[in-house]
Design an enzyme around this catalytic site. Structure first.
Site, mmCIF file in Angstrom:
data_model
loop_
_atom_site.group_PDB
_atom_site.id
_atom_site.type_symbol
_atom_site.label_atom_id
_atom_site.label_comp_id
_atom_site.label_asym_id
_atom_site.label_seq_id
_atom_site.Cartn_x
_atom_site.Cartn_y
_atom_site.Cartn_z
ATOM 1 N N CYS A 67 -14.219 4.375 -28.254
ATOM 2 C CA CYS A 67 -15.471 5.159 -28.385
ATOM 3 C C CYS A 67 -16.106 5.343 -26.716
ATOM 4 O O CYS A 67 -16.958 4.349 -26.748
ATOM 5 C CB CYS A 67 -16.284 4.322 -29.454
ATOM 6 S SG CYS A 67 -15.327 4.131 -31.006
ATOM 7 N N GLY A 126 0.772 -1.224 0.106
ATOM 8 C CA GLY A 126 0.143 -0.090 -0.021
ATOM 9 C C GLY A 126 0.659 1.177 -0.029
ATOM 10 O O GLY A 126 0.356 2.353 -0.255
ATOM 11 N N GLU A 175 4.133 -6.862 1.768
ATOM 12 C CA GLU A 175 3.502 -7.508 0.201
ATOM 13 C C GLU A 175 3.329 -6.165 -0.526
ATOM 14 O O GLU A 175 2.344 -5.541 -1.250
ATOM 15 C CB GLU A 175 1.956 -7.686 0.498
ATOM 16 C CG GLU A 175 1.722 -8.868 1.145
ATOM 17 C CD GLU A 175 0.439 -9.351 1.664
ATOM 18 O OE1 GLU A 175 -0.643 -8.368 1.453
ATOM 19 O OE2 GLU A 175 0.057 -10.410 2.002
ATOM 20 N N PRO A 176 4.747 -5.748 -0.743
ATOM 21 C CA PRO A 176 4.694 -4.275 -1.585
ATOM 22 C C PRO A 176 4.280 -4.416 -3.151
ATOM 23 O O PRO A 176 4.914 -5.283 -3.611
ATOM 24 C CB PRO A 176 6.209 -3.545 -1.548
ATOM 25 C CG PRO A 176 7.142 -5.008 -1.416
ATOM 26 C CD PRO A 176 6.104 -5.953 -0.522
ATOM 27 N N GLY A 177 3.688 -3.739 -4.017
ATOM 28 C CA GLY A 177 3.297 -3.987 -5.210
ATOM 29 C C GLY A 177 3.896 -2.576 -5.992
ATOM 30 O O GLY A 177 4.880 -2.422 -6.576
ATOM 31 N N TYR A 214 -9.859 5.834 -12.166
ATOM 32 C CA TYR A 214 -9.421 6.556 -10.810
ATOM 33 C C TYR A 214 -9.273 8.222 -10.860
ATOM 34 O O TYR A 214 -8.643 8.710 -9.882
ATOM 35 C CB TYR A 214 -8.151 5.946 -10.153
ATOM 36 C CG TYR A 214 -8.114 4.545 -9.858
ATOM 37 C CD1 TYR A 214 -9.017 3.727 -9.180
ATOM 38 C CD2 TYR A 214 -7.008 3.822 -10.401
ATOM 39 C CE1 TYR A 214 -8.863 2.326 -9.033
ATOM 40 C CE2 TYR A 214 -6.743 2.533 -10.187
ATOM 41 C CZ TYR A 214 -7.652 1.666 -9.429
ATOM 42 O OH TYR A 214 -7.794 0.376 -9.440
HETATM 43 C C1 LIG Z 1 -3.118 -4.954 -3.742
HETATM 44 C C2 LIG Z 1 -2.655 -5.683 -2.779
HETATM 45 C C3 LIG Z 1 -1.193 -5.318 -2.256
HETATM 46 C C4 LIG Z 1 -0.358 -4.579 -3.031
HETATM 47 O O1 LIG Z 1 -0.793 -3.242 -3.014
HETATM 48 P P1 LIG Z 1 0.199 -1.871 -3.451
HETATM 49 O O2 LIG Z 1 -0.630 -0.883 -3.118
HETATM 50 O O3 LIG Z 1 0.484 -2.326 -5.071
HETATM 51 O O4 LIG Z 1 1.629 -2.013 -2.546
HETATM 52 C C5 LIG Z 1 -0.758 -5.952 -1.318
HETATM 53 N N1 LIG Z 1 -1.448 -6.890 -0.434
HETATM 54 C C6 LIG Z 1 -2.741 -7.189 -0.751
HETATM 55 C C7 LIG Z 1 -3.685 -8.043 -0.057
HETATM 56 C C8 LIG Z 1 -3.352 -6.308 -1.923
HETATM 57 O O5 LIG Z 1 -4.669 -6.853 -2.309
#
Ligand SMILES: *Cc1c(COP(=O)(O)O)cnc(C)c1O
Length: 431
Positions: free
Chosen positions: A344, A239, A273-275, A316
């Protein structure tokens, strides 16, 4: 910090000019930078050096196999939210023990599949899921290691559509209801409680909501231990936000300092859990100008990329920096233009009234910070084939997903038997 920069008047990805990739493979395409991915992963994990921590990259941010592999080679595990993502993580070389399965709607088949693969942790999001997982695991003679995803009822103060930790959001189980699920989990067959999980949302740009949520979760760990559970893992989700438009999110080290302070006494392995923070600005979307259109005092710049390629602006109202591949001279006059795709839909707009240098047909434009929630959200809307993805590594680039073809788009479909095949140009099977 990223490795997309101007050199000799044009934009490069590491040591490769984006114009060269465009000339070789055509547009639109996503371009990712290995050095940037590695840099972000190193900075994030380095902030926790000395801490007992595991890093499970959130595959949904960018699920390309080569991206997952790049991070897996550096030791990353994976956070997955579907059987498809699980297969990707495994195919990219992530060890099953380093995989966490999150998500509010895991199906029986998905749970069964993940059990067969012997993944490290299931983050359970409802009582019903806990029962189902227990049933399936017991019937296979297997044990699922679980954390309950607790909804801490904290407002992450982010976009409505990416807030997940308020009581009205669909995610997790609120406290104290989760306490009853832990009590049941303790006696259910096929279930072993190993931890607590939380994830309060995405693109979070201040520490306060994390601090509030993690403080609650640490209190919950105490109560669960008091109840006799062996809580040894604390999964704090992802997050952490990134700058798209002048935001100043906490740095990974500021985030880590807060986490260390809040969790100082908890004595757990921490899981992250970084994305977005890993992949967001490691990717760009490269597109070509199709037309400049003047209409009722408005200038529209029509690109060959569209909302089917990058949905974030439409979904968003997200801001993405957009820059030309050819560097503008210092004295260039910028004029506002709406930068739009060919789809479109009036919502197919990347930017409204964006000041841009003079543009002409065939100019290349780069939509920045498109590495997270870009290609993964793309669709075939308007029957537009999926864009290619390219990974740069130093002075070389390779296609890591080629452009989809029109043939491939049609290939999943069948004409029903009641149509006379002879009247259909594209027939299958019988003559
Ligand atoms: C989407 C998600 C993440 C990653 O979130 P980011 O904002 O991309 O870091 C981590 N854990 C869970 C459970 C998610 O759904």
């Amino acid at each position: 910090m990223d490795h997309f920069a101007y050199r000799n008047g044009e934009l490069y990805a590491e040591d490769v000019p984006l114009s060269r990739i465009a000339a070789e493979i055509g547009t639109p395409f996503f371009c990712y930078s290995t050095a940037t991915l590695q840099h972000h992963y190193r900075v994030f994990t380095g902030a926790f050096s000395g801490v007992d921590a595991a890093f499970c990259y959130a595959v949904k941010a960018n699920a390309n196999l080569a991206v997952i592999r790049t991070l897996a080679e550096m030791g990353a595990g994976a956070d997955v939210v579907s059987a498809g993502e699980l297969e990707r993580a495994l195919a990219a070389g992530v060890a099953p023990a380093q995989i966490v399965f999150s998500g509010v709607g895991k199906s029986r088949e998905e749970l069964s599949h993940a059990l067969d693969k012997n993944i490290g942790q299931f983050n359970v999001e409802s009582s019903a899921e806990l029962d189902l997982l227990s049933d399936i695991a017991a019937s296979k003679g297997l044990t699922a290691q679980i954390a309950v995803r607790v909804n801490p009822d904290v407002d992450a103060d982010t976009h409505e559509k990416i807030s997940t930790g308020r009581h009205q959001d669909k995610f997790g189980i609120p406290w104290p209801a989760a306490r009853e699920d832990y009590a049941r989990a303790k006696v259910l067959p096929g279930i072993e409680v190993v931890g607590v999980a939380a994830h309060i949302g995405s693109q979070i740009t201040s520490l306060a909501p994390f601090d509030a949520a993690f403080t609650k979760i640490v209190g919950i760990v105490d109560q669960l231990r008091h109840d006799g559970h062996d809580i040894r893992r604390l999964d704090l989700g992802g997050g952490l936000g990134i700058p798209y438009e002048g935001e100043t999110p906490p740095t990974p080290s500021e985030y880590a300092e807060m986490v260390k302070r809040v969790t100082a006494a908890v004595d757990c392995e921490l899981v992250f859990e970084p994305g977005r923070v890993i992949v967001g600005n490691a990717g760009v979307l490269v597109s070509r100008v199709l037309y400049i259109k003047e209409s009722a005092g408005h200038t529209f710049t029509v690109l060959d990329a569209a909302m089917n390629d990058l949905l974030r602006p439409s979904l968003y109202d997200a801001h993405h920096a957009i820059v030309p591949v050819r560097e503008s001279a210092a004295d260039t006059d910028f004029h506002p233009t709406d930068i739009v795709g060919p789809i479109c839909e009036s919502g197919d707009v990347f930017a409204h009234g964006r000041p841009m240098p003079p543009l002409v047909t065939d100019d290349l434009l780069v939509i920045r910070t498109a590495g997270a929630y870009g290609a993964v959200m793309s669709s075939n809307y308007n029957s537009r084939p999926l864009a290619a993805e390219v990974l740069v590594n130093g002075d070389i680039f390779e296609i890591v997903r080629r452009h989809q073809t029109n043939e491939e788009m049609l290939a999943l479909e069948e004409m029903p038997s009641w149509f006379d095949d002879r009247n259909v140009s594209r027939t299958r099977g019988v003559a």
